[in-house]
Enzyme design. Sequence first.
Site, PDB file in Angstrom:
ATOM      1  N   ASN A   1      -8.416  -6.570   3.425  1.00 11.86           N
ATOM      2  CA  ASN A   1      -7.005  -6.387   3.750  1.00 11.86           C
ATOM      3  C   ASN A   1      -6.919  -6.285   5.260  1.00 11.86           C
ATOM      4  O   ASN A   1      -7.251  -5.262   5.847  1.00 11.86           O
ATOM      5  CB  ASN A   1      -6.467  -5.122   3.072  1.00 11.86           C
ATOM      6  CG  ASN A   1      -4.995  -4.870   3.390  1.00 11.86           C
ATOM      7  OD1 ASN A   1      -4.348  -5.650   4.078  1.00 11.86           O
ATOM      8  ND2 ASN A   1      -4.479  -3.757   2.888  1.00 11.86           N
TER       9      ASN A   1
ATOM     10  N   ARG B   1      -5.671  -9.642   0.445  1.00 11.50           N
ATOM     11  CA  ARG B   1      -4.313  -9.166   0.184  1.00 11.50           C
ATOM     12  C   ARG B   1      -3.363  -9.905   1.116  1.00 11.50           C
ATOM     13  O   ARG B   1      -3.544  -9.928   2.329  1.00 11.50           O
ATOM     14  CB  ARG B   1      -4.206  -7.665   0.435  1.00 11.50           C
ATOM     15  CG  ARG B   1      -2.783  -7.137   0.206  1.00 11.50           C
ATOM     16  CD  ARG B   1      -2.574  -5.785   0.858  1.00 11.50           C
ATOM     17  NE  ARG B   1      -1.225  -5.295   0.654  1.00 11.50           N
ATOM     18  CZ  ARG B   1      -0.638  -4.377   1.409  1.00 11.50           C
ATOM     19  NH1 ARG B   1      -1.291  -3.865   2.449  1.00 11.50           N
ATOM     20  NH2 ARG B   1       0.588  -3.970   1.157  1.00 11.50           N
TER      21      ARG B   1
ATOM     22  N   HIS C   1       4.162  -4.142  -2.657  1.00 11.48           N
ATOM     23  CA  HIS C   1       3.159  -3.183  -3.152  1.00 11.48           C
ATOM     24  C   HIS C   1       2.699  -3.546  -4.566  1.00 11.48           C
ATOM     25  O   HIS C   1       2.261  -2.686  -5.333  1.00 11.48           O
ATOM     26  CB  HIS C   1       3.713  -1.746  -3.144  1.00 11.48           C
ATOM     27  CG  HIS C   1       3.895  -1.180  -1.778  1.00 11.48           C
ATOM     28  ND1 HIS C   1       5.024  -0.473  -1.409  1.00 11.48           N
ATOM     29  CD2 HIS C   1       3.108  -1.231  -0.664  1.00 11.48           C
ATOM     30  CE1 HIS C   1       4.919  -0.104  -0.139  1.00 11.48           C
ATOM     31  NE2 HIS C   1       3.764  -0.558   0.331  1.00 11.48           N
TER      32      HIS C   1
ATOM     33  N   ARG D   1       9.351   2.450   9.425  1.00 18.17           N
ATOM     34  CA  ARG D   1      10.408   1.542   8.980  1.00 18.17           C
ATOM     35  C   ARG D   1      11.610   2.317   8.455  1.00 18.17           C
ATOM     36  O   ARG D   1      11.465   3.384   7.865  1.00 18.17           O
ATOM     37  CB  ARG D   1       9.875   0.594   7.901  1.00 18.17           C
ATOM     38  CG  ARG D   1       9.044  -0.539   8.441  1.00 18.17           C
ATOM     39  CD  ARG D   1       8.334  -1.310   7.348  1.00 18.17           C
ATOM     40  NE  ARG D   1       7.019  -0.755   7.042  1.00 18.17           N
ATOM     41  CZ  ARG D   1       6.245  -1.157   6.046  1.00 18.17           C
ATOM     42  NH1 ARG D   1       6.687  -2.103   5.232  1.00 18.17           N
ATOM     43  NH2 ARG D   1       5.060  -0.618   5.854  1.00 18.17           N
TER      44      ARG D   1
ATOM     45  N   GLU E   1      -6.139  -1.260  -4.288  1.00 18.97           N
ATOM     46  CA  GLU E   1      -5.667  -2.636  -4.199  1.00 18.97           C
ATOM     47  C   GLU E   1      -6.825  -3.621  -4.103  1.00 18.97           C
ATOM     48  O   GLU E   1      -6.727  -4.758  -4.592  1.00 18.97           O
ATOM     49  CB  GLU E   1      -4.728  -2.775  -2.995  1.00 18.97           C
ATOM     50  CG  GLU E   1      -3.446  -1.989  -3.132  1.00 18.97           C
ATOM     51  CD  GLU E   1      -2.778  -1.689  -1.809  1.00 18.97           C
ATOM     52  OE1 GLU E   1      -1.547  -1.863  -1.709  1.00 18.97           O
ATOM     53  OE2 GLU E   1      -3.489  -1.263  -0.873  1.00 18.97           O
TER      54      GLU E   1
END
Length: 413
Positions: A7, A92, A180, A239, A380
Amino acid sequence: MAILAVNAGSSTLKFSVHTLQDRQVQPCELAGNIQGLEPGGAPLLAWSFQGRAQQRALPVTKSDPFDQAIQSLVELLVGEYSLPSLQAIAHRVVHGGRDFSSSVLVTEETLGRLAQLNSLAPLHQPHNLAGIRAFQKAFPSTPQVACFDTAFHTTLPEVEYSFALPQSLAEQGIRRYGFHGLSYQFIMGALQRRSAHAEARVLMAHLGNGASLCAARNGRSCATTMGFSALDGLMMGTRSGSLDAGVLLHLLEQGWDHARLQTLLYKQSGLLGVSGISADMRRLRADGSAPAQRAIDLFTHRVVRESGALVACLGGLDVLAFSGGIGEHDAVLRAQVCEQLSWLGVVLDPVLNQQATGEAVLAIHKPDSRVQVWVVPTDEGCVAAEEAAQVIRSFTLTKSDQDSVIYDDELLC
C-alpha cells in the site's frame, strides 16, 4: 510461493508477505512499513517477523525515494528472510471508478485509465499508481494486481449511489462510489466467521486518519458515507467530510482557486483544522485543551449522526463493528458512540471495551445487548493478497517480451 501486498502512500509504504499453502493465502508472518519517504524525510524501515518487532534507518539519497525504499525492502525480504518465489504483488488502489468493479491484472491501459481518477483521490491515487510502477521496475516478471477500495460498494442500490444532478452528469460517472472497501471486506469476513448475526443488519465503522461508515445486509454494502471522492461523509484527520457546497461557492467568490480549495479540504481540515493542533486523535486526547476537545467532540458527533442515517437505511441494527486506527484503539470514543446509540439497544461492557486494544477480534457488548458490538483489527493487505491469488488462479499469462506481459483479451477490463 508467496504474495506480497503493498500500500503505497505519499510518504509511507506498507507491506505484508502472505505465503500460499494448498492454494490458500495464509496470515502474514512478516509485515511492516517504510516511513519518511516525503522530500526531506528520514526514511525508517520498521517490520515485525513472527511477532518480533525491529526497525532500521535507511540512507537518504537524491534518487527516487520509492526506488530506494523498494531496494531496501527487497534486501530485507530476499537477503534476510529468504522470501519464497513471488506469485504476484497485490496493490491497494483507492479508486476504481466505473470501469473496475473487481481486482485486475495491471496493464499499461489499466494504469492509464486509473490515472484519470487521480483528481478524485489526490491523497492516494497518484501514489498508489507510482507504487505499482516502482514495483514493476523492481520485479519486471512478477504479475502486478490492482485491488480497489471501491469494489466492495458495487452492490450499492441506485438510490444510494445517485446524486440529485442532471442525468447527463451521471452518465459521465458523477455518482457515489464509496471507499475503504478492502477494510470492509476483511471486517465482514471476520464477523461472518464469528457471529450468527453477520448476515443481518451490520454497521461497520472504519475510523482512522481516513474515516467512513458502511451499512451492510447479507454481507453486501448497501449504504456508505463516502461518495464520489474520499472527502465525503465523516470528519477525518485532515479532511473535512461532508460540507455544504455553498461554502465552496462562497470561497470561490472570495477568489479561492482550485489548488487552494483542494489543500483546504484534503490537508487543512478535519481534526487538524478544528483543533489547530494535530490530526492524531492520540495527541488530541493527551492535549486536554479546549480546542482539542472541540475537535474530538465534533468527530464523535459526526460518527453518531451518520450512524443514525445508515441505521435508518438498514431499518435497524444487529451488529456494530469498530475498526481503523481510532476505532481499534480509542476506548473512550467507542464508549461515547455506543452510549449515544443506546436507544438502539446497544449495551457496552466497559471492562471488555478497555481490553480491546486492536490486537485481536473481540466482542465488547454485554449479554443483554440487543446489538452485538465488535472491535475488528482490519487487515487490508490480507484481503489484497487473497484477491491477487484469485486473479492469478483465474488467468493464464503469456510472456511476449522482456518488458511486458500480454494477457488474454478476456482479462482486459
